[in-house]
Design a protein around this motif. Structure first.
Motif, mmCIF file in Angstrom:
data_model
loop_
_atom_site.group_PDB
_atom_site.id
_atom_site.type_symbol
_atom_site.label_atom_id
_atom_site.label_comp_id
_atom_site.label_asym_id
_atom_site.label_seq_id
_atom_site.Cartn_x
_atom_site.Cartn_y
_atom_site.Cartn_z
ATOM 1 N N UNK A 1 -1.106 23.651 59.541
ATOM 2 C CA UNK A 1 -1.789 23.767 60.703
ATOM 3 C C UNK A 1 -1.162 22.871 61.776
ATOM 4 N N UNK A 2 -0.842 23.391 62.900
ATOM 5 C CA UNK A 2 -0.245 22.718 64.259
ATOM 6 C C UNK A 2 -1.302 21.539 64.791
ATOM 7 N N UNK A 3 -0.806 20.362 64.965
ATOM 8 C CA UNK A 3 -1.651 19.419 65.527
ATOM 9 C C UNK A 3 -0.873 19.101 67.263
ATOM 10 N N UNK A 4 -1.682 18.970 68.160
ATOM 11 C CA UNK A 4 -1.145 18.737 69.403
ATOM 12 C C UNK A 4 -1.292 17.570 70.028
ATOM 13 N N UNK A 5 -0.588 16.918 71.004
ATOM 14 C CA UNK A 5 -0.618 15.924 71.645
ATOM 15 C C UNK A 5 0.010 16.000 72.940
ATOM 16 N N UNK A 6 -0.118 14.608 73.710
ATOM 17 C CA UNK A 6 0.405 14.938 74.886
ATOM 18 C C UNK A 6 0.168 13.827 76.009
ATOM 19 N N UNK A 7 0.684 13.818 77.186
ATOM 20 C CA UNK A 7 0.262 12.424 77.981
ATOM 21 C C UNK A 7 -1.030 12.927 79.058
ATOM 22 N N UNK A 8 -1.316 12.015 79.626
ATOM 23 C CA UNK A 8 -2.697 12.114 80.571
ATOM 24 C C UNK A 8 -2.268 13.445 81.574
ATOM 25 N N UNK A 9 -1.173 13.300 82.138
ATOM 26 C CA UNK A 9 -0.964 14.155 83.239
ATOM 27 C C UNK A 9 -0.585 15.739 82.790
ATOM 28 N N UNK A 10 -0.327 15.673 81.492
ATOM 29 C CA UNK A 10 0.174 16.975 80.643
ATOM 30 C C UNK A 10 1.500 17.488 80.998
ATOM 31 N N UNK A 11 2.418 16.506 81.572
ATOM 32 C CA UNK A 11 3.687 17.147 81.845
ATOM 33 C C UNK A 11 4.405 17.088 80.393
ATOM 34 N N UNK A 12 4.054 16.188 79.656
ATOM 35 C CA UNK A 12 4.506 16.168 78.240
ATOM 36 C C UNK A 12 3.687 16.644 77.240
ATOM 37 N N UNK A 13 4.047 17.770 76.396
ATOM 38 C CA UNK A 13 3.388 18.227 75.345
ATOM 39 C C UNK A 13 4.225 18.104 74.015
ATOM 40 N N UNK A 14 3.287 17.731 72.960
ATOM 41 C CA UNK A 14 3.714 17.428 71.794
ATOM 42 C C UNK A 14 3.206 18.533 70.459
ATOM 43 N N UNK A 15 4.038 19.044 70.006
ATOM 44 C CA UNK A 15 3.621 20.118 68.750
ATOM 45 C C UNK A 15 3.991 19.372 67.385
ATOM 46 N N UNK A 16 3.137 19.051 66.425
ATOM 47 C CA UNK A 16 3.464 18.618 65.123
ATOM 48 C C UNK A 16 2.976 19.524 64.104
ATOM 49 N N UNK A 17 4.034 20.095 63.333
ATOM 50 C CA UNK A 17 3.891 20.822 62.249
ATOM 51 C C UNK A 17 3.801 20.075 61.070
ATOM 52 N N UNK A 18 3.053 18.877 60.950
ATOM 53 C CA UNK A 18 2.705 18.198 59.634
ATOM 54 C C UNK A 18 1.500 17.423 59.729
ATOM 55 N N UNK A 19 0.956 17.149 58.560
ATOM 56 C CA UNK A 19 -0.189 16.274 58.607
ATOM 57 C C UNK A 19 0.202 14.915 58.693
ATOM 58 N N UNK A 20 -0.669 14.004 59.002
ATOM 59 C CA UNK A 20 -0.249 12.558 59.553
ATOM 60 C C UNK A 20 -0.078 12.035 57.846
ATOM 61 N N UNK A 21 0.979 10.990 58.101
ATOM 62 C CA UNK A 21 1.400 10.316 56.844
ATOM 63 C C UNK A 21 0.678 9.028 56.702
ATOM 64 N N UNK A 22 0.170 8.389 57.805
ATOM 65 C CA UNK A 22 -0.383 7.079 57.934
ATOM 66 C C UNK A 22 -0.910 6.858 59.135
ATOM 67 N N UNK A 23 -1.995 5.832 59.396
ATOM 68 C CA UNK A 23 -2.474 5.403 60.827
ATOM 69 C C UNK A 23 -2.706 3.862 60.685
ATOM 70 N N UNK A 24 -1.903 3.059 61.678
ATOM 71 C CA UNK A 24 -2.140 1.852 61.659
ATOM 72 C C UNK A 24 -2.595 1.348 63.021
ATOM 73 N N UNK A 25 -3.463 0.340 63.106
ATOM 74 C CA UNK A 25 -3.736 -0.490 64.323
ATOM 75 C C UNK A 25 -2.872 -1.564 64.317
ATOM 76 N N UNK A 26 -2.224 -1.720 65.533
ATOM 77 C CA UNK A 26 -1.308 -3.016 65.473
ATOM 78 C C UNK A 26 -1.809 -3.998 66.726
ATOM 79 N N UNK A 27 -2.032 -5.115 66.363
ATOM 80 C CA UNK A 27 -2.115 -6.126 67.432
ATOM 81 C C UNK A 27 -0.730 -7.153 67.953
ATOM 82 N N UNK A 28 0.195 -6.483 67.578
ATOM 83 C CA UNK A 28 1.347 -7.507 67.749
ATOM 84 C C UNK A 28 1.415 -7.798 69.429
ATOM 85 N N UNK A 29 2.022 -8.726 69.837
ATOM 86 C CA UNK A 29 2.109 -9.118 71.329
ATOM 87 C C UNK A 29 2.577 -7.705 72.087
ATOM 88 N N UNK A 30 3.751 -7.214 71.560
ATOM 89 C CA UNK A 30 4.283 -5.920 72.287
ATOM 90 C C UNK A 30 3.421 -4.824 72.490
#
Ligand SMILES: [Zn+2]
Ligand SMILES: [Zn+2]
Length: 137
Positions: A1-30
Motif C-alpha cells: 500500500x502506498x502512503x502519501x505525504x507532502x507540504x501545505x502548498x503541495x509543491x512537495x509530494x512524497x510517496x511511501x511504499x512501506x508501512x511505518x516502522x515507529x512513531x515518536x513524539x519529541x520535545x527536544x528544544x530543537x
C-alpha cells in the motif's frame, strides 16, 4: 500500500511504499522550534521506500542527543517534512502532520520530556522518557 505525504502548498509530494516502522513524539528544544512551540511527531520509514517530488531544502544541525541531523522542508511554504540522522541514513522520519493521513501511526513514545515547557501535556498512556532513547533500527 502506498502512503502519501507532502507540504501545505503541495509543491512537495512524497510517496511511501512501506508501512511505518515507529512513531515518536519529541520535545527536544530543537523540535520545539520546528513544531512551533509544541513537540514534533515523527513517523519512521525505510529511506529506500520513500520517493519525493518537488524541491526540498535541507538544514543541518547537531541535535540535543549529539546526532548530526538533516532536516528537510519546503522552501515555498516552510512545512517541516523530513529528518534524517547522518549516522542512520537508511531511516527517514516524516513529520506526522505532513502525512495525508495523520492517523497512520500514533506515537509509541514521548521523548525529551525534560526539555518540554511546564505547560506541556503528556498522554499518560504513552511511555515517556526524559531524553533520547535508542534508535529505531
Ligand atoms: Zn510547500
Ligand atoms: Zn526532537
Amino acid at each position: 500500500m502506498t502512503h502519501l505525504a507532502g507540504c501545505l502548498c503541495r509543491a512537495v509530494r512524497i510517496e511511501i511504499e512501506a508501512e511505518p516502522m515507529a512513531a515518536r513524539m519529541c520535545w527536544c528544544r530543537q523540535c520545539q522550534y520546528l513544531g512551533g512551540g509544541s513537540a514534533t511527531v515523527n513517523v519512521c520509514f525505510p529511506s529506500e521506500q520513500v520517493r519525493t517530488t518537488g524541491e526540498v531544502r535541507w538544514h543541518e544541525s547537531v541535535a540535543d542527543s549529539g546526532n548530526v541531523m538533516r532536516r528537510g522542508f519546503c522552501p515555498a511554504c516552510g512545512t517541516p517534512l523530513f529528518s534524517v540522522a547522518e549516522a542512520r541514513p537508511h531511516l527517514v522520519f516524516i513529520r506526522a502532520g505532513a502525512l495525508d493521513d495523520p492517523n497512520l501511526k500514533a506515537p509509541e513514545a514521548i521523548i525529551w520530556t525534560e526539555a518540554a515547557p511546564a505547560w506541556a501535556c503528556h498522554d499518560p498512556d504513552v511511555p515517556q522518557f526524559p531524553a533520547q532513547i535508542p534508535p529505531v533500527a
